[in-house]
Scaffold this motif. Structure first.
Motif, PDB file in Angstrom:
ATOM      1  N   ARG A 266      37.631  45.406  40.894  1.00  0.00           N
ATOM      2  CA  ARG A 266      39.088  45.491  40.968  1.00  0.00           C
ATOM      3  C   ARG A 266      39.741  44.136  41.244  1.00  0.00           C
ATOM      4  O   ARG A 266      40.961  44.031  41.320  1.00  0.00           O
ATOM      5  CB  ARG A 266      39.492  46.491  42.068  1.00  0.00           C
ATOM      6  CG  ARG A 266      39.055  47.925  41.803  1.00  0.00           C
ATOM      7  CD  ARG A 266      39.828  48.511  40.619  1.00  0.00           C
ATOM      8  NE  ARG A 266      41.254  48.416  40.821  1.00  0.00           N
ATOM      9  CZ  ARG A 266      41.978  49.288  41.524  1.00  0.00           C
ATOM     10  NH1 ARG A 266      41.401  50.344  42.023  1.00  0.00           N
ATOM     11  NH2 ARG A 266      43.271  49.116  41.688  1.00  0.00           N
ATOM     12  N   LEU A 267      38.920  43.091  41.432  1.00  0.00           N
ATOM     13  CA  LEU A 267      39.444  41.760  41.769  1.00  0.00           C
ATOM     14  C   LEU A 267      39.368  40.841  40.556  1.00  0.00           C
ATOM     15  O   LEU A 267      38.896  39.718  40.636  1.00  0.00           O
ATOM     16  CB  LEU A 267      38.633  41.150  42.919  1.00  0.00           C
ATOM     17  CG  LEU A 267      38.586  41.934  44.220  1.00  0.00           C
ATOM     18  CD1 LEU A 267      37.629  41.281  45.207  1.00  0.00           C
ATOM     19  CD2 LEU A 267      39.970  42.041  44.842  1.00  0.00           C
ATOM     20  N   SER A 268      39.863  41.309  39.415  1.00  0.00           N
ATOM     21  CA  SER A 268      39.581  40.615  38.165  1.00  0.00           C
ATOM     22  C   SER A 268      40.142  39.197  38.094  1.00  0.00           C
ATOM     23  O   SER A 268      39.538  38.326  37.494  1.00  0.00           O
ATOM     24  CB  SER A 268      40.103  41.441  36.986  1.00  0.00           C
ATOM     25  OG  SER A 268      41.420  41.861  37.267  1.00  0.00           O
ATOM     26  N   GLU A 269      41.294  38.937  38.711  1.00  0.00           N
ATOM     27  CA  GLU A 269      41.898  37.606  38.563  1.00  0.00           C
ATOM     28  C   GLU A 269      41.977  36.886  39.895  1.00  0.00           C
ATOM     29  O   GLU A 269      43.063  36.673  40.438  1.00  0.00           O
ATOM     30  CB  GLU A 269      43.292  37.728  37.955  1.00  0.00           C
ATOM     31  CG  GLU A 269      43.264  38.241  36.523  1.00  0.00           C
ATOM     32  CD  GLU A 269      44.666  38.569  36.022  1.00  0.00           C
ATOM     33  OE1 GLU A 269      45.496  37.657  36.023  1.00  0.00           O
ATOM     34  OE2 GLU A 269      44.902  39.725  35.660  1.00  0.00           O
ATOM     35  N   LEU A 270      40.853  36.516  40.429  1.00  0.00           N
ATOM     36  CA  LEU A 270      40.842  35.828  41.725  1.00  0.00           C
ATOM     37  C   LEU A 270      41.287  34.386  41.565  1.00  0.00           C
ATOM     38  O   LEU A 270      41.029  33.751  40.538  1.00  0.00           O
ATOM     39  CB  LEU A 270      39.436  35.874  42.333  1.00  0.00           C
ATOM     40  CG  LEU A 270      39.053  37.215  42.963  1.00  0.00           C
ATOM     41  CD1 LEU A 270      37.643  37.152  43.528  1.00  0.00           C
ATOM     42  CD2 LEU A 270      40.033  37.585  44.074  1.00  0.00           C
ATOM     43  N   PRO A 271      41.966  33.851  42.580  1.00  0.00           N
ATOM     44  CA  PRO A 271      42.362  32.443  42.524  1.00  0.00           C
ATOM     45  C   PRO A 271      41.132  31.552  42.648  1.00  0.00           C
ATOM     46  O   PRO A 271      40.036  32.006  42.973  1.00  0.00           O
ATOM     47  CB  PRO A 271      43.262  32.294  43.747  1.00  0.00           C
ATOM     48  CG  PRO A 271      42.790  33.346  44.692  1.00  0.00           C
ATOM     49  CD  PRO A 271      42.357  34.493  43.838  1.00  0.00           C
TER      50      PRO A 271
END
Lengths: 136, 136, 136
Positions: free
Chosen positions: A26-31
């Motif tokens: 669910r954390l597809s676009e992490l910084p």
């Protein structure tokens, strides 16, 4: 920058369950760099980091915690919701309900052996909800 | 953006105390989305999330923690500040001294049954101080 | 703004060790106001805040935790890495592996008696790594 959303977990049986994959999916676009905070919105379950490889660790967590915090202690006064209720509250505060994990190069920067455990302390806890906050 | 301030709590008797309202009263201008961090600046008290409705839960926490970590264990060597001192240090690290709570739509995003407990482990702990840091 | 780096600690013997100075030595340019997050990247050690003055507190932590979570419990099934292995995993989740500390006026804003403990739960844990994330 802040991103925030909820994750509704499937219902788990009483015990310790590895949910690292379910969370990272669910954390597809992490910084590139930052922190991920997770709050479990319940008082009869817990969330912690521990060994992610051998399932026997999770089995031993379950039997140890049941021995450390037994059901049916005659000292309990909060007993109307079942024998697993007060032990679940106690376990929840000893294990904890929040996690903060660093993000490095766009990935959770955990140790090789660290996984995220959902610790279900009720016999029929049902679906549990997490609030995830991503900071960058 | 960061906002930071201290809260000086009133002195509580030994036991588990719900301080959610006292803390939220001081968080008047929360951001739309963010995180609130709380540090309890003491090593003989704790702070945790747990059941906010039935006071019997807090009573049972007090009796359970006293049984789990008894006073006057002959193995203790740190005994000059009283029988409640070393147990208070042990309880403090097992329960924890920090909390991080998500903010959503300008409010603490806790579960329905989650409240903030001040866990006073000394007989005469006096006033305790919190450092609150709001991130948005 | 985010700053992130790793600290490689020296190998410690099993026990509780004060590492406040070692950590603050690496935090040379703290912001005026912010938060410092620390993750211990291991599942058989812990990190916590507790009394920074009297070494007897750390001695008592070691003996208490060994009694609370004994080696060679016949219920353990995760036993192939030695008698100290499963107890180390259990202690790790009860003590915790992350800390978040407020920064005020360019310094860690801890209580007078609060220090950072590295809790080594293995007999030969070796060097442990921390991920430090500074937010401002």
């Amino acid at each position: 920058m802040i991103k925030q959303f909820e994750i509704k977990l499937p219902a788990y049986p009483k015990g310790f369950h590895l949910i690292t994959q379910m969370v990272t999916d669910r954390l597809s676009e992490l910084p590139d760099s930052g922190l991920v905070h997770i709050l479990l919105k319940h008082t009869s379950a817990g969330i912690t980091l521990n060994e992610n490889a051998d399932p026997s660790v999770r089995t031993d967590f379950e039997s140890f915690m049941n021995k450390l915090i037994p059901e049916n202690d005659p000292a309990y006064t909060h007993i109307f919701e079942g024998a697993d209720d007060m032990p679940a509250h106690l376990k929840s505060s000893l294990i904890g309900q929040t996690l903060m994990i660093p993000v490095t190069n766009g990935r959770l920067n955990l140790g090789t052996w660290q996984g995220i455990y959902l610790c279900e302390f009720r016999n029929h806890g049902g679906s549990r909800r997490l609030v995830v906050t991503i900071y960058s």
